[in-house]
Design an enzyme around this catalytic site. Structure first.
Site, mmCIF file in Angstrom:
data_model
loop_
_atom_site.group_PDB
_atom_site.id
_atom_site.type_symbol
_atom_site.label_atom_id
_atom_site.label_comp_id
_atom_site.label_asym_id
_atom_site.label_seq_id
_atom_site.Cartn_x
_atom_site.Cartn_y
_atom_site.Cartn_z
ATOM 1 N N TYR A 110 2.427 -8.245 -9.318
ATOM 2 C CA TYR A 110 1.237 -9.965 -9.115
ATOM 3 C C TYR A 110 0.820 -10.906 -10.205
ATOM 4 O O TYR A 110 0.346 -11.081 -9.526
ATOM 5 C CB TYR A 110 0.862 -9.699 -7.607
ATOM 6 C CG TYR A 110 1.582 -9.011 -5.828
ATOM 7 C CD1 TYR A 110 2.120 -10.191 -5.527
ATOM 8 C CD2 TYR A 110 1.826 -7.755 -5.886
ATOM 9 C CE1 TYR A 110 3.206 -9.825 -4.651
ATOM 10 C CE2 TYR A 110 2.460 -7.571 -4.427
ATOM 11 C CZ TYR A 110 3.025 -8.736 -3.792
ATOM 12 O OH TYR A 110 3.785 -8.246 -3.454
ATOM 13 N N ASP A 130 1.089 2.352 -0.224
ATOM 14 C CA ASP A 130 2.797 3.167 -0.989
ATOM 15 C C ASP A 130 1.889 3.961 -2.251
ATOM 16 O O ASP A 130 2.320 5.313 -2.100
ATOM 17 C CB ASP A 130 3.664 2.609 -1.422
ATOM 18 C CG ASP A 130 4.094 1.715 -0.243
ATOM 19 O OD1 ASP A 130 4.806 2.335 0.564
ATOM 20 O OD2 ASP A 130 3.998 0.327 -0.564
ATOM 21 N N HIS A 132 8.049 -4.645 -12.735
ATOM 22 C CA HIS A 132 8.863 -5.174 -11.508
ATOM 23 C C HIS A 132 7.714 -6.064 -11.052
ATOM 24 O O HIS A 132 7.141 -6.532 -11.271
ATOM 25 C CB HIS A 132 8.674 -4.105 -10.305
ATOM 26 C CG HIS A 132 7.325 -3.647 -9.205
ATOM 27 N ND1 HIS A 132 6.487 -3.868 -8.761
ATOM 28 C CD2 HIS A 132 6.626 -2.536 -9.983
ATOM 29 C CE1 HIS A 132 6.069 -3.777 -8.619
ATOM 30 N NE2 HIS A 132 5.531 -2.223 -9.274
ATOM 31 N N TYR A 159 3.423 -14.249 1.301
ATOM 32 C CA TYR A 159 1.879 -13.624 1.485
ATOM 33 C C TYR A 159 1.175 -13.556 0.697
ATOM 34 O O TYR A 159 -0.374 -13.462 0.815
ATOM 35 C CB TYR A 159 2.378 -12.383 3.020
ATOM 36 C CG TYR A 159 1.868 -11.174 2.672
ATOM 37 C CD1 TYR A 159 0.761 -10.323 2.341
ATOM 38 C CD2 TYR A 159 3.098 -10.583 1.657
ATOM 39 C CE1 TYR A 159 0.760 -9.371 1.741
ATOM 40 C CE2 TYR A 159 2.589 -9.022 1.119
ATOM 41 C CZ TYR A 159 2.282 -8.847 1.511
ATOM 42 O OH TYR A 159 1.749 -7.274 0.728
ATOM 43 N N ARG A 160 2.081 -13.210 -0.258
ATOM 44 C CA ARG A 160 1.152 -12.779 -1.903
ATOM 45 C C ARG A 160 2.492 -12.690 -2.604
ATOM 46 O O ARG A 160 3.455 -13.112 -2.443
ATOM 47 C CB ARG A 160 1.130 -11.379 -1.510
ATOM 48 C CG ARG A 160 0.563 -10.861 -2.355
ATOM 49 C CD ARG A 160 0.215 -9.028 -2.084
ATOM 50 N NE ARG A 160 -1.310 -7.920 -2.827
ATOM 51 C CZ ARG A 160 -0.871 -7.024 -2.629
ATOM 52 N NH1 ARG A 160 0.032 -6.509 -1.428
ATOM 53 N NH2 ARG A 160 -1.490 -6.341 -3.441
#
Length: 602
Positions: free
Chosen positions: A143, A204, A443, A524-525
């Site tokens: 993100y 995670d 990623h 949501y993000r």
């Protein structure tokens, strides 16, 4: 590139690894460096000066700040940009860039040691109109990591010197932490105190900040998986330098700050989640009682189309709390990718890996061939677990070919055991192994939310698969199932050293965001470079929500210094100058200047 064997320990550094995970960390680092071909940048760099400020004024301003904080706590970012890896990540830029390395980059990094020093930094930023960007620990990977949205911002690294666990209350099952407290650190502290009756909920990976993850509304995998719902009480430095405590914390001498989140009057905590309205320096969190037993389980489903009836089965069981934790439904490609081996071990061709190739690999593995895996956990004494597990087994096996996997057939390194630990509140370090799928693995996530319905799951799955096929990217979907909603988390894994691969990842994401919005699904993000586009999809009633956010921004941050552009919220002096990023922006993150303020006119 650094030594493969040297991994920082939690006992030595706030961002380090617990001793019991050291060998895992060494192995994870070795796998990452085996596939890394990107050379470490060694050329000396000039610091990026934020737009709207003259260079000599900016340098003098940093010198003044160093006088207040100490020279060691103000670092100019003029060194090579080193990406590192998860346990040794940068705080100057995104270690997994989707744009050029020099695009989202800090001019300097500062290290406060207290709320009072955060106040000093904020007042300094207002005096010189310097954009600042606070991070807790900078591990918001996928993100944007530690990168600021506005190039040349001064990053405030809260974690390095503000990493204290201020309180753990074994009677109320609560804690109070600073931004530099990781899930690893909180878990280790609870264990060290012998509080076996309390669990923490973790995502995670356990290396991220408890505060940072919660403010970004991250999830974990016990029944306490909604982290924002489990927080209670914030201490916040506002963009003008004032300090507030929310909820019961506004009452001097109270003892319920971490036990009752609301206090009296308007509930303001939400203003500081995913926003640029303040810097959170303390946060309370509720902890989970040890349920007195737990048992992980896993089911395999044969076909892609099994996803639709599976979600219809999951929904009433989840709402009724028979399925108790935030579980994952993961696609079979992830079963292979999470082994941490490169994609070329299985397939070296272009485009998405063919289905017959990964199915042949699955047949050789203990779980066998499948398309979907459901990872879950049941909690409580044995007789309670048995009652719930029998219901789950009966319902899941209504799907033809559904199989419950016997854990006894699974080797110690099977991913199931990592999910077992995480669902029991024990931090791990396995999840990011799938980043090794490609060289220089990075990623970025596509994260839409929907109801727990079969038709929605299939729509999102087919939407994502179609776009991944179009851009030649392997599709790695997983559904995280909450109480009444689910998040589809699609991780696009790409070679960060290849401009064409970065562009394909960016373009694919932008198409999926628009596709999802047309079907009524919102993220949501999201990543920093996608925030403007995602924010623009929440445009009901002529963008009424963004207009409201902008009013708040202008009132709370009149000089526009606090994380401009975060969540698509731009201060007045940046608006209408081309800073917003959309499909046509390409790889350019900057606009055309900023409006001058009184402090930048001299």
């Amino acid at each position: 590139m650094g030594s493969i064997s040297e991994v920082p320990l939690l006992s030595e550094k706030h961002s380090g690894i617990p001793q019991n995970l050291l060998e895992k960390a060494k192995n994870a680092k070795a796998l990452i460096y085996e596939t890394r071909t990107k050379e470490t940048n060694t050329r000396q760099r000039l610091p990026i000066i934020p737009q709207g400020i003259e260079k000599d004024i900016f340098i003098r301003a940093l010198e003044k700040l160093a006088e207040q904080l100490g020279k060691d706590n103000v670092e100019v970012n003029d060194k090579p940009l080193v990406d590192g890896w998860y346990m040794e990540h940068p705080n100057t830029h995104d270690m997994m860039p989707i744009l050029d390395d020099e695009e989202l980059v800090a001019s300097a990094v500062v290290y406060p040691s207290s709320t009072e020093e955060v106040q000093k930094i904020v007042l300094w930023a207002n005096e010189y109109s310097v954009p600042i960007f606070p991070i807790s620990m900078g591990r918001n990977l996928g993100y944007g990591g530690a990168a600021p949205r506005v190039r040349g911002s001064v990053v405030i690294d809260l974690g390095k010197r503000m990493s204290k666990i201020l309180d753990i209350n074994p009677d109320d099952y609560t804690c109070l932490v600073e931004p530099g407290v990781s899930f690893y650190a909180l878990h280790e502290a609870i264990q060290a105190k012998g509080f076996a009756h309390m669990w923490i909920d973790i995502p995670d990976l356990g290396g991220g900040s408890v505060i940072g993850n919660t403010l970004d509304r991250g999830v974990g995998y016990t029944p306490y998986g909604d982290h924002w719902a489990c927080h209670s009480g914030l201490e916040v430095v506002l963009p003008t330098g004032e300090v507030i405590r929310t909820g019961m914390g506004a009452l001097p001498g109270n003892n319920t700050w971490q036990t009752f989140p609301y206090g009296f009057g308007p509930y303001s905590d939400g203003l500081f989640s995913q926003s640029n309205f303040g810097i959170v320096t303390k946060m309370g969190m509720t902890l989970m009682p040890n349920p007195g037993g737990h048992e992980s389980f896993m089911y395999a489903f044969e076909k892609e189309e099994d996803l639709e009836p599976l979600m219809e089965i999951i929904r009433p069981l989840r709402i009724g709390n028979i399925l108790e934790n935030v579980a994952q439904v993961r696609h079979a490609i992830q079963t292979i990718a999470v082994k941490g081996l490169p994609r070329t071990k299985y397939f070296s061709g272009d485009g998405p890996i063919p289905e017959h190739v990964f199915r042949e690999q699955l047949k050789k593995m203990p779980i066998g061939d499948h398309t979907w895996l459901y990872y879950g956990m049941s909690y409580g004494p044995p007789h309670i677990r048995q009652y719930k597990l029998e219901i789950i087994d009966k319902e899941f096996k209504k799907i033809p070919g559904a199989r419950k996997i016997d854990p006894e057939i699974l080797p110690e390194d099977e991913y199931f055991w990592s999910r077992d630990r995480i669902a029991a509140g024990v931090p791990d370090l396995v999840e990011l192994l799938w980043v090794n799928w490609v060289p220089n693995g990075a990623h970025v996530a596509f994260s839409p939310v929907s109801p727990i319905r079969g038709v929605d799951a299939m729509k999102l799955f087919n939407l994502g698969k179609r776009r991944h096929d179009e851009f030649g990217i392997d599709f790695l979907p997983a559904f995280c199932v909450g109480l009444r909603e689910m998040h589809l988390i699609v991780e696009i894994v790409y070679d960060k050293n290849d401009p064409a691969k970065r562009k394909a990842a960016n373009d694919c994401l932008r198409e999926m965001i628009d596709d999802a919005a047309k079907e009524g699904y919102g993220e949501y993000r999201t990543h920093l470079v996608l925030m403007d586009q995602v924010a623009d999809t929440y445009n009901w009633n002529d963008n009424a929500l963004m207009k409201f956010n902008e009013k708040l921004k202008d009132a709370l941050d009149p000089n526009g210094i606090m994380a401009p552009g975060k969540s698509g919220i731009w201060p007045k002096r940046y608006r209408g100058r081309g800073w917003e990023m959309g499909k046509e922006s390409g790889a350019k993150s900057e606009g055309d200047g900023v409006a001058l303020t009184e402090s930048t006119k001299f």
